[in-house]
Every structure is written in structure tokens, then in C-alpha cells.
Design a protein around this motif. Structure first.
Motif, mmCIF file in Angstrom:
data_model
loop_
_atom_site.group_PDB
_atom_site.id
_atom_site.type_symbol
_atom_site.label_atom_id
_atom_site.label_comp_id
_atom_site.label_asym_id
_atom_site.label_seq_id
_atom_site.Cartn_x
_atom_site.Cartn_y
_atom_site.Cartn_z
ATOM 1 N N THR A 19 -136.966 31.155 27.469
ATOM 2 C CA THR A 19 -137.318 30.189 26.430
ATOM 3 C C THR A 19 -138.518 30.659 25.624
ATOM 4 N N ALA A 20 -139.551 31.111 26.316
ATOM 5 C CA ALA A 20 -140.752 31.562 25.626
ATOM 6 C C ALA A 20 -140.467 32.793 24.768
ATOM 7 N N GLN A 49 -137.990 33.841 17.243
ATOM 8 C CA GLN A 49 -137.625 33.101 16.036
ATOM 9 C C GLN A 49 -138.712 33.233 14.965
ATOM 10 N N TRP A 50 -139.977 33.316 15.387
ATOM 11 C CA TRP A 50 -141.050 33.490 14.415
ATOM 12 C C TRP A 50 -141.153 34.930 13.936
ATOM 13 N N LEU A 51 -140.763 35.868 14.776
ATOM 14 C CA LEU A 51 -140.661 37.248 14.299
ATOM 15 C C LEU A 51 -139.580 37.342 13.228
ATOM 16 N N MET A 52 -138.433 36.704 13.451
ATOM 17 C CA MET A 52 -137.364 36.715 12.455
ATOM 18 C C MET A 52 -137.779 35.966 11.185
ATOM 19 N N PHE A 53 -138.583 34.922 11.343
ATOM 20 C CA PHE A 53 -139.133 34.196 10.193
ATOM 21 C C PHE A 53 -139.937 35.153 9.313
ATOM 22 N N GLN A 54 -140.703 36.023 9.942
ATOM 23 C CA GLN A 54 -141.454 37.004 9.160
ATOM 24 C C GLN A 54 -140.524 38.018 8.514
ATOM 25 N N MET A 55 -139.596 38.547 9.280
ATOM 26 C CA MET A 55 -138.730 39.601 8.764
ATOM 27 C C MET A 55 -137.823 39.100 7.643
ATOM 28 N N LEU A 81 -148.388 31.531 16.551
ATOM 29 C CA LEU A 81 -147.084 31.247 15.946
ATOM 30 C C LEU A 81 -145.968 31.144 16.978
ATOM 31 N N GLY A 82 -145.999 32.020 17.966
ATOM 32 C CA GLY A 82 -144.923 32.026 18.960
ATOM 33 C C GLY A 82 -145.176 31.168 20.168
#
Length: 231
Positions: free
Chosen positions: A91-92, A98-104, A153-154
Motif C-alpha cells: 500500500t505504501a 501514484q505521486w511519482l506518476m503524477f510528476q511524470m 507527497l508519498g
């Protein structure tokens, strides 16, 4: 020692910071994107999309060399190699991813367009400037709301999501941002900026121009017909 092919841009800084945070030995090869180094055959062999950064790790999986392009993939690889800055729990881990993908998928492309139309485009197009400046502010707002509830963020721990986003926000003035509108994000930004490894990472290649658009030739290399030639 990891070989890093890079330039002092936000995507380059992501990898420099991650290597510094992980304490991995590395050697940097400057790829001057304003003079066309990214189109040289030797670089294209490891980065077929002609973009920085890229790495070669002679001690890759199972002891075999590996080359990687795309900054997000490199962050994930280095996190896996070192066991740092990406949680092990399912989960973590996905909360960070998801926040890494938000950046990318969001922060990088949209802020890149904001820079382009506000600063680099030879013709100032009001619609484009407004569209991307507003989108930049929207993305800042998303992150500010997140950080009103989460330390990073994560989640509660510093991660590759923070490493990925931070370099893009260093040019907040060029994006038309007023930090007073995003107090939670500003607090996060200042904390990340104070980390010694981050400070070392953004200094990598700092003696080189971080803004290679010094003339029409450089502009053509980055945004003109040379960029779109089939290779």
C-alpha cells in the motif's frame, strides 16, 4: 561506478539528487542539449528517445550491466538497487508511485510547456501562456492540498516522489507562481531544498548553462526541425 549522461535540467537533477541521497558513486558525462549532444549515436544507443538523463550501471541485476533512460525509470531502478526512498509495503509503495506518476505525467510535461510558452517560444501566444500558467497553478494547488494532510507527497516518509517533483518547482517564478498561494507546498519545498544531498545534486554540472537557448541555433536544436528528424 554508475555512468550518468545528463545536463542541469529538472529531469537531470532528479537523478543527481537520487544518487547523492543514496550515496552511490557515479561519474557524470555532460550531454549539452543546446549543441545537439543528445543526437550523437553513442548517446542514442542508451537513450533512443534522445532525452537526458540516462545511466549505465556496470553492476546491474545479477551482476550484468544495464542501461536505462527516462528519469522515472532510473529513480525506480536506483530505489530498487539500494532499498531506499520507496517503501516495501504494498500500500505504501503504491501511494508513492501514484505521486511519482503524477510528476511524470503532469508536473513535468505541463510545467515544461509553461516554461516554453512563457519564456522560450519566439511568438508570445496569449492563449497558450494563460492555459499553461493556469495549469501550473492548478498542479501547485493539488500538491498544496496533499501536503496539508501529509508530511511528504508519498506519505510520511521522504521518497522518490519528492525527489522527482522538487527540481521542477525550483523555477516557480518562471511559471507565474506566487508562493503565498501555496503555504504547505512552500514549507515542503524549503525543507527539501535544505537537504545536503539535494544541495549537492543541484550543483552537479552547475557550471554549465542550465538555459541552453542562447541563440537561434540552440533554439532550433531543441524545438525546431532537428528535433524531429528521423534517426
Amino acid at each position: 561506478m554508475i555512468e550518468v549522461y545528463s545536463w542541469p535540467t529538472p529531469n537531470g537533477h532528479k537523478v543527481h539528487i537520487m544518487l547523492e541521497e543514496c550515496g552511490l558513486p557515479y561519474h557524470v558525462h555532460p550531454v549539452n542539449i543546446g549543441t545537439g549532444d543528445q543526437f550523437k549515436p553513442d548517446f542514442l544507443r542508451i537513450s533512443p528517445n534522445n532525452k537526458i538523463p540516462a545511466i549505465v550501471d556496470p553492476e546491474g541485476p545479477e551482476g550484468e550491466p544495464i542501461s536505462l533512460f527516462e528519469s522515472g525509470a532510473i529513480l525506480l531502478y536506483l530505489a530498487g538497487k539500494t532499498g531506499k526512498f520507496l517503501p516495501q509495503g504494498t500500500t505504501a509503495k503504491y501511494e508513492v508511485l501514484q505521486w511519482l506518476m503524477f510528476q511524470m505525467g503532469g508536473v513535468g510535461p505541463m510545467l515544461g510547456q509553461t516554461h516554453h510558452f512563457r519564456i522560450y517560444a519566439p511568438e508570445k501566444i496569449g492563449y497558450a501562456i494563460d492555459r499553461y500558467t493556469n495549469e501550473a497553478a492548478r498542479l501547485y494547488g493539488v500538491m498544496d492540498r496533499r501536503l496539508s494532510k501529509s508530511k511528504y507527497l508519498g506519505g510520511q516518509d521522504y521518497s522518490i516522489a519528492d525527489i522527482a517533483v522538487f527540481p521542477w518547482l525550483r523555477s516557480w517564478k518562471n511559471q507565474g507562481i506566487d508562493w503565498a498561494d501555496f503555504p504547505h507546498l512552500k514549507g515542503w519545498f524549503d525543507e527539501i531544498a535544505a537537504r545536503p544531498a539535494v544541495q549537492r545534486g543541484v550543483e552537479v554540472l552547475s557550471t554549465n548553462s542550465s538555459r541552453p537557448l542562447t541563440d537561434d541555433k540552440a533554439r532550433d536544436i531543441l524545438f525546431g526541425k532537428q528535433q524531429y528528424q528521423r534517426r
